[in-house]
Design a protein around this motif. Sequence first.
Motif, PDB file in Angstrom:
ATOM      1  N   ARG A 232       0.755  -1.196   0.253  1.00  0.00           N
ATOM      2  CA  ARG A 232       0.061   0.073   0.089  1.00  0.00           C
ATOM      3  C   ARG A 232       0.962   1.286   0.066  1.00  0.00           C
ATOM      4  O   ARG A 232       0.596   2.173  -0.784  1.00  0.00           O
ATOM      5  N   ARG A 233       1.982   1.288   0.724  1.00  0.00           N
ATOM      6  CA  ARG A 233       2.832   2.309   0.896  1.00  0.00           C
ATOM      7  C   ARG A 233       3.485   2.501  -0.388  1.00  0.00           C
ATOM      8  O   ARG A 233       3.753   3.666  -0.822  1.00  0.00           O
ATOM      9  N   GLU A 234       3.954   1.492  -1.223  1.00  0.00           N
ATOM     10  CA  GLU A 234       4.634   1.487  -2.616  1.00  0.00           C
ATOM     11  C   GLU A 234       3.495   2.212  -3.410  1.00  0.00           C
ATOM     12  O   GLU A 234       4.003   3.051  -4.258  1.00  0.00           O
ATOM     13  N   ILE A 235       2.587   1.486  -3.211  1.00  0.00           N
ATOM     14  CA  ILE A 235       1.532   2.214  -4.515  1.00  0.00           C
ATOM     15  C   ILE A 235       1.289   3.754  -4.132  1.00  0.00           C
ATOM     16  O   ILE A 235       1.139   4.283  -5.081  1.00  0.00           O
ATOM     17  N   LYS A 236       1.026   3.979  -2.787  1.00  0.00           N
ATOM     18  CA  LYS A 236       0.940   5.444  -2.384  1.00  0.00           C
ATOM     19  C   LYS A 236       1.903   6.350  -2.755  1.00  0.00           C
ATOM     20  O   LYS A 236       1.663   7.454  -3.641  1.00  0.00           O
ATOM     21  N   SER A 237       3.226   6.017  -2.937  1.00  0.00           N
ATOM     22  CA  SER A 237       4.353   6.639  -3.269  1.00  0.00           C
ATOM     23  C   SER A 237       4.237   6.802  -4.943  1.00  0.00           C
ATOM     24  O   SER A 237       4.825   7.650  -5.396  1.00  0.00           O
ATOM     25  N   SER A 238       3.869   5.414  -5.524  1.00  0.00           N
ATOM     26  CA  SER A 238       3.721   5.684  -7.072  1.00  0.00           C
ATOM     27  C   SER A 238       2.808   6.615  -7.443  1.00  0.00           C
ATOM     28  O   SER A 238       3.135   7.791  -8.417  1.00  0.00           O
ATOM     29  N   LEU A 239       1.936   6.700  -6.689  1.00  0.00           N
ATOM     30  CA  LEU A 239       0.707   7.610  -7.046  1.00  0.00           C
ATOM     31  C   LEU A 239       1.214   9.130  -6.829  1.00  0.00           C
ATOM     32  O   LEU A 239       0.922  10.027  -7.560  1.00  0.00           O
ATOM     33  N   LYS A 240       1.988   9.465  -5.895  1.00  0.00           N
ATOM     34  CA  LYS A 240       2.630  10.815  -5.462  1.00  0.00           C
ATOM     35  C   LYS A 240       3.490  11.150  -6.655  1.00  0.00           C
ATOM     36  O   LYS A 240       3.586  12.186  -7.336  1.00  0.00           O
ATOM     37  N   SER A 241       4.050  10.243  -7.222  1.00  0.00           N
ATOM     38  CA  SER A 241       5.274  10.350  -8.127  1.00  0.00           C
ATOM     39  C   SER A 241       4.378  10.714  -9.844  1.00  0.00           C
ATOM     40  O   SER A 241       5.038  11.490 -10.376  1.00  0.00           O
ATOM     41  N   LEU A 242       3.497   9.931  -9.814  1.00  0.00           N
ATOM     42  CA  LEU A 242       2.643  10.120 -11.081  1.00  0.00           C
ATOM     43  C   LEU A 242       1.855  11.489 -11.011  1.00  0.00           C
ATOM     44  O   LEU A 242       1.992  12.353 -11.981  1.00  0.00           O
ATOM     45  N   ASP A 243       1.462  11.789  -9.893  1.00  0.00           N
ATOM     46  CA  ASP A 243       0.768  13.385  -9.557  1.00  0.00           C
ATOM     47  C   ASP A 243       1.950  14.321 -10.126  1.00  0.00           C
ATOM     48  O   ASP A 243       1.570  15.297 -10.549  1.00  0.00           O
ATOM     49  N   ALA A 244       3.005  14.019  -9.632  1.00  0.00           N
ATOM     50  CA  ALA A 244       3.968  15.240  -9.694  1.00  0.00           C
ATOM     51  C   ALA A 244       4.232  15.211 -11.385  1.00  0.00           C
ATOM     52  O   ALA A 244       4.742  16.228 -11.490  1.00  0.00           O
ATOM     53  N   ALA A 245       4.518  13.970 -12.024  1.00  0.00           N
ATOM     54  CA  ALA A 245       4.910  14.034 -13.209  1.00  0.00           C
ATOM     55  C   ALA A 245       3.622  14.732 -14.177  1.00  0.00           C
ATOM     56  O   ALA A 245       3.951  15.330 -14.882  1.00  0.00           O
ATOM     57  N   LEU A 246       2.457  14.544 -13.748  1.00  0.00           N
ATOM     58  CA  LEU A 246       1.373  15.189 -14.158  1.00  0.00           C
ATOM     59  C   LEU A 246       1.295  16.625 -14.123  1.00  0.00           C
ATOM     60  O   LEU A 246       1.075  17.333 -15.000  1.00  0.00           O
ATOM     61  N   LYS A 247       1.766  17.108 -12.831  1.00  0.00           N
ATOM     62  CA  LYS A 247       1.983  18.443 -12.793  1.00  0.00           C
ATOM     63  C   LYS A 247       2.907  19.162 -13.535  1.00  0.00           C
ATOM     64  O   LYS A 247       2.687  20.173 -14.117  1.00  0.00           O
ATOM     65  N   VAL A 248       4.005  18.236 -13.808  1.00  0.00           N
ATOM     66  CA  VAL A 248       5.138  18.835 -14.648  1.00  0.00           C
ATOM     67  C   VAL A 248       4.645  19.205 -15.812  1.00  0.00           C
ATOM     68  O   VAL A 248       4.904  20.089 -16.837  1.00  0.00           O
ATOM     69  N   LEU A 249       3.912  17.998 -16.472  1.00  0.00           N
ATOM     70  CA  LEU A 249       3.423  18.261 -17.711  1.00  0.00           C
ATOM     71  C   LEU A 249       2.508  19.097 -17.854  1.00  0.00           C
ATOM     72  O   LEU A 249       2.312  19.753 -19.137  1.00  0.00           O
ATOM     73  N   ASP A 250       1.508  19.347 -16.995  1.00  0.00           N
ATOM     74  CA  ASP A 250       0.438  20.632 -17.127  1.00  0.00           C
ATOM     75  C   ASP A 250       1.442  22.114 -17.276  1.00  0.00           C
ATOM     76  O   ASP A 250       0.699  23.022 -17.773  1.00  0.00           O
ATOM     77  N   ARG A 251       2.321  22.297 -16.553  1.00  0.00           N
ATOM     78  CA  ARG A 251       3.162  23.204 -16.477  1.00  0.00           C
ATOM     79  C   ARG A 251       3.920  23.585 -18.108  1.00  0.00           C
ATOM     80  O   ARG A 251       4.362  24.717 -18.194  1.00  0.00           O
ATOM     81  N   SER A 252       4.448  22.547 -18.621  1.00  0.00           N
ATOM     82  CA  SER A 252       5.208  22.619 -19.790  1.00  0.00           C
ATOM     83  C   SER A 252       4.203  22.885 -20.937  1.00  0.00           C
ATOM     84  O   SER A 252       3.081  22.507 -21.193  1.00  0.00           O
ATOM     85  N   PRO A 253       4.723  23.918 -21.847  1.00  0.00           N
ATOM     86  CA  PRO A 253       4.041  23.892 -23.017  1.00  0.00           C
ATOM     87  C   PRO A 253       4.062  22.916 -23.959  1.00  0.00           C
ATOM     88  O   PRO A 253       4.883  22.053 -24.003  1.00  0.00           O
ATOM     89  N   ALA A 254       2.888  22.746 -24.768  1.00  0.00           N
ATOM     90  CA  ALA A 254       2.629  21.552 -25.710  1.00  0.00           C
ATOM     91  C   ALA A 254       3.661  21.698 -26.866  1.00  0.00           C
ATOM     92  O   ALA A 254       3.901  22.711 -27.176  1.00  0.00           O
ATOM     93  N   PRO A 255       4.356  20.594 -26.930  1.00  0.00           N
ATOM     94  CA  PRO A 255       5.270  20.811 -28.242  1.00  0.00           C
ATOM     95  C   PRO A 255       4.467  20.961 -29.655  1.00  0.00           C
ATOM     96  O   PRO A 255       3.386  20.622 -29.877  1.00  0.00           O
ATOM     97  N   LYS A 256       5.411  21.685 -30.608  1.00  0.00           N
ATOM     98  CA  LYS A 256       4.590  22.045 -31.872  1.00  0.00           C
ATOM     99  C   LYS A 256       4.979  20.977 -32.592  1.00  0.00           C
ATOM    100  O   LYS A 256       5.840  20.411 -32.645  1.00  0.00           O
TER     101      LYS A 256
END
Length: 64
Positions: free
Chosen positions: A30-54
Amino acid sequence: MANNLKDARRSLERAKELANKRLLELDIERREIKSSLKSLDAALKVLDRSPAPKSNGSEGKKSV
């Protein structure tokens, strides 16, 4: 009869040990899954902040 009670007790104690071991394994998982979810959330936030490639239309094409 005393042997049967001892065997039953040993069996129940073993079942309890195995259940506790499984509970610990599930908690670790459960802890490993929770950690993975946090990492995925962080990656999604980074993608949301970066401009879309042309797109220049050449993506996915191989040159021969």
